[in-house]
Design a protein around this motif. Structure first.
Motif, PDB file in Angstrom:
ATOM      1  N   VAL A 833      -9.288  21.620   9.948  1.00  0.00           N
ATOM      2  CA  VAL A 833     -10.473  22.266   9.373  1.00  0.00           C
ATOM      3  C   VAL A 833      -9.976  23.352   8.425  1.00  0.00           C
ATOM      4  O   VAL A 833      -9.189  24.212   8.841  1.00  0.00           O
ATOM      5  N   PRO A 834     -10.407  23.331   7.153  1.00  0.00           N
ATOM      6  CA  PRO A 834      -9.998  24.410   6.242  1.00  0.00           C
ATOM      7  C   PRO A 834     -10.483  25.758   6.772  1.00  0.00           C
ATOM      8  O   PRO A 834     -11.652  25.901   7.146  1.00  0.00           O
ATOM      9  N   CYS A 835      -9.572  26.715   6.794  1.00  0.00           N
ATOM     10  CA  CYS A 835      -9.880  28.039   7.356  1.00  0.00           C
ATOM     11  C   CYS A 835      -9.430  29.133   6.381  1.00  0.00           C
ATOM     12  O   CYS A 835      -8.751  28.858   5.376  1.00  0.00           O
ATOM     13  N   ALA A 836      -9.807  30.338   6.727  1.00  0.00           N
ATOM     14  CA  ALA A 836      -9.407  31.523   5.975  1.00  0.00           C
ATOM     15  C   ALA A 836      -9.185  32.662   6.971  1.00  0.00           C
ATOM     16  O   ALA A 836      -9.767  32.666   8.057  1.00  0.00           O
ATOM     17  N   ILE A 837      -8.316  33.584   6.584  1.00  0.00           N
ATOM     18  CA  ILE A 837      -8.054  34.729   7.449  1.00  0.00           C
ATOM     19  C   ILE A 837      -8.746  35.954   6.867  1.00  0.00           C
ATOM     20  O   ILE A 837      -8.981  36.040   5.664  1.00  0.00           O
ATOM     21  N   LEU A 838      -9.075  36.862   7.758  1.00  0.00           N
ATOM     22  CA  LEU A 838      -9.696  38.117   7.366  1.00  0.00           C
ATOM     23  C   LEU A 838      -9.336  39.174   8.387  1.00  0.00           C
ATOM     24  O   LEU A 838      -8.929  38.845   9.514  1.00  0.00           O
ATOM     25  N   PRO A 839      -9.481  40.461   8.062  1.00  0.00           N
ATOM     26  CA  PRO A 839      -9.114  41.509   9.021  1.00  0.00           C
ATOM     27  C   PRO A 839      -9.990  41.457  10.261  1.00  0.00           C
ATOM     28  O   PRO A 839     -11.220  41.324  10.176  1.00  0.00           O
ATOM     29  N   SER A 865      -6.106  42.868   1.500  1.00  0.00           N
ATOM     30  CA  SER A 865      -4.877  43.411   0.909  1.00  0.00           C
ATOM     31  C   SER A 865      -3.850  43.792   1.964  1.00  0.00           C
ATOM     32  O   SER A 865      -2.655  43.858   1.660  1.00  0.00           O
ATOM     33  N   GLN A 866      -4.290  44.025   3.209  1.00  0.00           N
ATOM     34  CA  GLN A 866      -3.329  44.406   4.239  1.00  0.00           C
ATOM     35  C   GLN A 866      -2.416  43.269   4.639  1.00  0.00           C
ATOM     36  O   GLN A 866      -1.375  43.487   5.257  1.00  0.00           O
ATOM     37  N   PHE A 867      -2.785  42.022   4.300  1.00  0.00           N
ATOM     38  CA  PHE A 867      -1.955  40.865   4.635  1.00  0.00           C
ATOM     39  C   PHE A 867      -0.997  40.494   3.510  1.00  0.00           C
ATOM     40  O   PHE A 867      -0.184  39.585   3.685  1.00  0.00           O
ATOM     41  N   LEU A 868      -1.094  41.158   2.368  1.00  0.00           N
ATOM     42  CA  LEU A 868      -0.287  40.806   1.210  1.00  0.00           C
ATOM     43  C   LEU A 868       0.677  41.935   0.886  1.00  0.00           C
ATOM     44  O   LEU A 868       0.355  43.113   1.058  1.00  0.00           O
TER      45      LEU A 868
END
Length: 1127
Positions: A833-839, A865-868
């Motif tokens: 399943v296509p997913c995305a991450i978020l804080p 931005s905290q993941f990059l």
């Protein structure tokens, strides 16, 4: 019948009783500010007389001119006050006389604020000349009095144990340098020991510092060492020096005095063949048990050991393994017998040395015949006590004070046989004690000299057992009751055989020889105790230097006393004549603190020492009078309590005596006009404010049928106080319409506020009083309508809340999957399943808002931005389980699109969990993501922490541990190479999921423990934490990281390179495991190499074998460091 009513007591009489004198403090005009509001109602009316009254300097002030108590008798007026007789027809007891003829009493309390009284400033200190002379000499900084270091004739010289051994002392004196070492002899330890003994015998000082003796042995005086170790090494070094002498008796001195013979033997149980090995000893090492007697521990040392089973003895005669008996015997004992108590033990749980707190009972008289020879001989000696020859008397006790084996303090207790008195040696302090069990006072506590336990008012130890016991010694000749002492700090015991002459018989010739010695005996007489000339010269120079120091100190003391006598005469001449007797006498104003400092300064130690060539400053000076001046440089009426009126003539003498200009000088009329007027304004407020409040309270209540005014409740409550908190000096009270109070009545629209609880209604009469104080105040009438805008706003806010609830319910329904699963870590439902991450922080705020939308703000937006990193790449690896933490949440891509419609969102970070074949026929589930991982920034992120959590896995079984360690090692290497760990198809291994402990343990087959560490945490600290959590002794723990065992306990987490969420493997091994024993021995050897001990000193270089023995405790651990012993 009703109870009888009690009579009321008569009211207390008001006023003064007949004949009672009226106190002057109650007379009108006694208040320095009594003219405020009566004579003066405006600042412009203040005159010079009023300014003087504010400081108590006016004629109208009731401050008497007290007589100088320290004036000369000729100047004192001792005329008796005439007694007033009552007039004819006047009753004597009904008259209250108020007259200025009788001066009021003068006391320190009453006259503290009286500017006309100059008593009680410190003159009483100078009345006792002997006492003040001692204080002056202490303040003169004459230096240390060397006379205090002179030897006390009441104390015998040289009570150290080795010094009191006559044969040993004479042997040290007889040592001579060889011809080839004549030039370096004075730097040798034997010469420095001669100097030390000579100083104990001939020095005129009570303390001698053997620093050069330590330097000759290459010992650092800043380091602490073990007493037993030092005793062995130093005695061995002296024995080596004695061996170089030409005299046969001197070469055998150490062996004759201190060396005994001990035999270790084995008897075969089959053929009774006996095998023996003889060794020499300088001291007997004794193990300690709690409340055990010294005799019992000696017997335990000589206890036979049975060799059976796996420990059989290989008999040389039988040529086979046989049961045997191993025994220990004492063949010969020296005249001076040392017992070394093994008080330091090794704790396997904490991996540290600890001090044993066991008590030991030891006697003053010890019968060693029962321990000498074979078992049969010892048994016969115990039954036949007619021929005793090895009876020893206690001569010295070495104590180790302190609870730890790593640090402590040594004290010695030595018997002076000449006076049969025990003395306590605590560094340079020597104290006479009645017995070893005596309790003496040191400061506030009663200290047991032997046990060292402070106990206030106690006469026994903590368990009620006395520290001193008595026993009866059975003897054929005499019947003596001897003492037995109990101690938990005793470290070494020194006994001397009874037949050895005492130092009090030093004038008798004596011969000392060890039993069975093959060398000749040493004959000593009283005339041979003369120190060597070289050593005597050194001590003579020390005595001469001490005498010169005493003479120099006496000269300085004499000069200081002469200077004091002159100073005392001048100071008495000043303070005996500085009082003022009338207002007309010429005078000046000086600070009370300045006069007190002038009287006390000669008796205070100077803060800085005078430079070389300068005399110490003893001339007192008057400090600045700033504590009586205001910022206008005039006398401050608020500091009138610090003012003192001094005669102008005495002030002139004071200025001449101080040899400096006294500045500033205040005249009587120099009272600050500005400060008096400012104080007047505040004093007038204190008078007028209560009157206005009383008028306000009388008309405050509003009549129901009449209009009134609204006023702030907080303002009115504060204004009614006697000292309002809002009052600002010289500015008055805050207005009722001040910003902090206006909001209580008026809303933000300038109309009457809807909140009525913060305001109060007052009558128009009360409002007029407030208007008189604050003319600019515009009151609000009680008949004014409420603000219509505020009422409309309240109605609108109710509709807004209903709208927020509808919006929150709609978002919750549309994002139901994110609401239920985003924070659980369950990614099983997200495969393919296509997913995305978020804080995860956004998800928490959002869930809190949808639950209660009216209690908190709605989240502003989603920021990834905290993941990059700075390169735009990922800071974590989605396929590494250790990178998933509580800051990351995963949602479906469809929900991300909904979020983008509802909130401002940054660019999405997409990923999808798929089944991948890599290499061929090897399947694994992994996350595919469009944004690459930045390896450098990821490593930096995982290693940049102050406190982090790591996982410790407890492995059970060798196979399991091998598999897990191998797999972990592979995973770590794969990550280092930029690859991901792989697993076989069907493993159902998931990453980034939070599962229960039961599921994790069932899948991994291991128990896990999370611990918190920092970069400074060591491997030893981790083992101690695991011991507290898992109860596995640290000695049985085998920790490994990436397949490498962590055998160095001092390595820190930073050195190992542990990252956040890293994993350590723990394997438990039994204590009797052969590998564990081998590892323990290897680690002990490593630690012994790291311990310095006496390494690098002259003792270690001369006797390497002895160093190897004594630097290790009986448990195989290096001994702790302590200060040098007092032997």
């Amino acid at each position: 019948m009703p109870a009888k009513r009690k009579h009321r007591s008569s009211p207390a009489p008001k006023g003064l009783a007949a004949g009672e004198p009226l106190k002057r403090g109650k007379l009108p005009g006694s208040d320095p500010w009594g003219w405020v509001g009566t004579e003066v109602t405006h600042p412009s009316q203040v005159t010079l007389e009023h300014r003087l009254m504010s400081c108590g300097l006016s004629r109208r002030s009731n401050n008497p001119f007290c007589a100088n108590k320290y004036a000369h008798k000729s100047e004192k007026q001792n005329s008796p006050t005439p007694k007033r007789e009552p007039a004819d027809g006047e009753p004597g007891n009904d008259i209250i006389v108020v007259s200025d003829d009788t001066p009021p009493p003068c006391s320190k309390k009453l006259c503290k604020n009286n500017p006309n009284c100059l008593n009680y400033l410190g003159q009483e200190t100078w009345k006792d000349e002997d006492k003040v002379r001692d204080l002056f000499l202490k303040a003169s900084d004459l230096g240390f009095n060397p006379v205090l270091n002179a030897r006390d004739p009441e104390l015998p010289v040289g009570l150290k144990v080795w010094f009191r051994d006559l044969a040993f002392r004479n042997g040290v004196y007889m040592c001579q340098p060889s011809q080839d070492k004549e030039d370096v002899f004075e730097d040798s330890p034997i010469f420095q020991l001669q100097v030390t003994f000579t100083a104990l015998q001939e020095c005129t000082q009570n303390v001698f510092n053997p620093e050069k003796l330590a330097e000759s042995l290459k010992l650092s005086t800043s380091e602490q060492q073990d007493a037993q170790e030092f005793s062995k090494l130093f005695m061995s070094h002296l024995d080596a020096e004695f061996q170089k002498q030409s005299s046969p008796s001197l070469r055998s001195l150490v062996s004759n005095q201190f060396q005994g013979e001990q035999v270790y033997g084995t008897i075969c149980g089959n053929c009774h063949n006996k095998s023996e090995r003889s060794t020499d000893f300088l001291e007997l090492e004794i193990n300690i048990e709690n409340n055990a007697r010294l005799e019992d521990r000696i017997a335990a040392l000589l206890q036979d050991e049975k060799l059976t089973g796996d420990n059989k003895y290989l008999c040389s005669k039988c040529e086979s393994l046989q049961d045997a008996t191993r025994y220990t015997e004492l063949r010969n004992l020296p005249p001076v017998l040392h017992f070394s108590l093994l008080r330091f033990v090794y704790d396997f749980a904490s991996m540290e040395r600890k001090k044993s707190k066991h008590n030991l009972l030891f006697p003053t008289t010890l019968d060693m015949d029962q321990f000498v020879g074979s078992a049969a001989a010892r048994k016969a000696a115990s039954s036949d006590k007619s021929a005793r020859k090895d009876i020893y008397e206690l001569r010295g006790v070495l104590l180790h004070k302190g609870p730890s084996a790593y640090h402590g303090h040594y004290e010695a207790q030595v018997l002076d046989t000449a006076s049969n008195t025990w003395f306590q040696f605590d560094d340079e302090n020597v104290t006479k004690i009645d017995s070893l069990g005596e309790r003496r006072y040191t400061g506030r506590d009663i200290i047991d000299v032997l046990n060292g336990n402070p106990k206030k008012g106690s006469t026994g130890n903590s368990r009620g057992r006395p520290a001193k016991k008595r026993r009866r010694i059975d003897d054929s000749d005499d019947d003596v009751v001897e003492d037995i002492f109990l101690s938990k700090d005793v470290y070494m015991l020194i006994y001397v055989r009874k037949d050895v002459p005492s130092p009090d018989n030093a004038n008798w010739p004596m011969t000392i020889a060890s039993q069975g010695s093959e060398h000749g005996a040493m004959t000593i007489d009283g005339g041979s105790f003369f120190p060597p000339p070289r050593a005597q010269e050194v001590v003579n120079s020390l005595n001469a230097a001490h005498d010169m120091a005493c003479d120099a100190y006496a000269k300085r003391e004499k000069e200081a006393k002469e200077h004091f006598d002159e100073l005392l005469r001048k100071m008495k001449a000043i303070y005996s004549s500085w009082s003022v007797n009338s207002m007309d006498e010429d005078s000046v104003i000086i600070s009370r603190h300045a006069l007190e400092r002038w009287l006390s300064k000669p008796l205070a130690k100077p803060k800085t020492k005078p430079r070389s060539g300068e005399e110490p400053e003893t001339t007192p000076e008057i400090s600045s009078s700033s504590d009586i001046l205001c910022y206008h440089d005039f006398m401050d009426p608020q500091r009138a309590n610090n003012m003192k009126r001094v005669s102008a003539s005495a002030y002139k003498k004071l200025a001449e005596f101080s040899e400096s200009e006294i500045s500033p000088v205040c005249q009587v009329h120099d009272v600050c006009e500005t400060c008096v007027r400012e104080s007047f304004i505040e004093k007038l407020y204190q008078v007028e404010h209560p009157r206005l409040v009383a008028q306000f309270d009388a008309v405050c209540d509003e009549t129901p049928d009449q209009p009134g005014y609204w006023i702030s409740k907080n303002w009115l409550k504060d204004w009614r106080l006697q000292k309002p908190k809002m009052h600002t000096p010289l500015q008055g009270d805050a207005s009722p319409d001040a910003p902090e109070y206006l909001a209580h009545v008026v809303c933000e629209h300038g109309q009457l506020s809807l909140v009525s609880t913060a305001r109060k209604s007052i009558s128009t009469q009360a409002g007029d009083i407030i208007k008189g104080l604050f003319p600019q105040w515009v009151p609000r009438s009680t008949q004014e309508e409420l603000c219509a805008v505020c009422e409309a706003t309240i109605n609108m806010s109710r509709e807004d809340k209903r709208e927020l609830r509808r919006k929150a319910e709609d978002e919750k329904a549309r994002l139901r999957h994110m609401h239920d699963n985003a924070l659980t870590g369950n990614t099983l439902l997200l495969e393919n399943v296509p997913c995305a991450i978020l804080p995860a922080h956004f998800v928490r705020l959002w869930r809190k808002w949808v639950t209660r939308p009216t209690d908190g703000p709605r989240p502003e937006g989603v920021n990834n931005s905290q993941f990059l990193c700075e390169h735009g790449h990922l800071l974590f690896d989605p396929n590494c389980p250790n990178d998933w933490d509580t800051s990351i949440a995963v949602v479906q891509m469809t929900e991300w699109m909904l979020l983008a419609d509802l909130y401002p969102c940054s660019s999405p970070i997409t990923l999808e969990k798929k089944l991948v074949e890599n290499p061929p026929n090897v399947f694994d589930t992994k996350f595919e993501h469009d944004v690459p991982v930045c390896r450098d920034c990821r490593s930096k992120r995982r290693s940049n922490y102050d406190v982090a959590e790591i996982t410790v896995r407890l492995l059970s079984g060798k196979n399991a541990s091998k598999d897990v360690v191998t797999q972990e090692n592979k995973n770590h290497k794969s990550e280092e190479n930029g690859q991901h760990p792989q697993m076989t198809y069907g493993s159902n291994r998931t990453f980034g999921t939070r599962q229960s402990k039961r599921i994790r343990e069932s899948k991994d087959g291991v128990e896990k423990k999370r611990i918190t560490v920092s970069k400074s945490t060591t491997v030893k600290d981790i083992k101690v934490m695991l011991y507290e959590a898992l109860k596995i002794p640290t000695i049985c723990q085998r920790l490994s990281y990436c397949g490498q065992e962590l055998d160095d306990n001092s390595v820190t987490v930073a050195t190992l390179g542990l990252l956040i969420n890293d994993v350590l493997d723990l394997r438990e091994e039994a204590e009797d495991d052969e590998n564990a024993i081998t590892d323990d021995v290897n680690r002990a050897k490593k630690r012994r190499k790291e311990e310095r001990g006496f390494g690098g000193t002259l003792l270690a270089s001369s006797h390497p074998n002895i160093v190897a023995d004594v630097t290790v405790s009986s448990e195989g651990e290096p001994q702790s460091d302590h200060e040098y012993p007092q032997i």
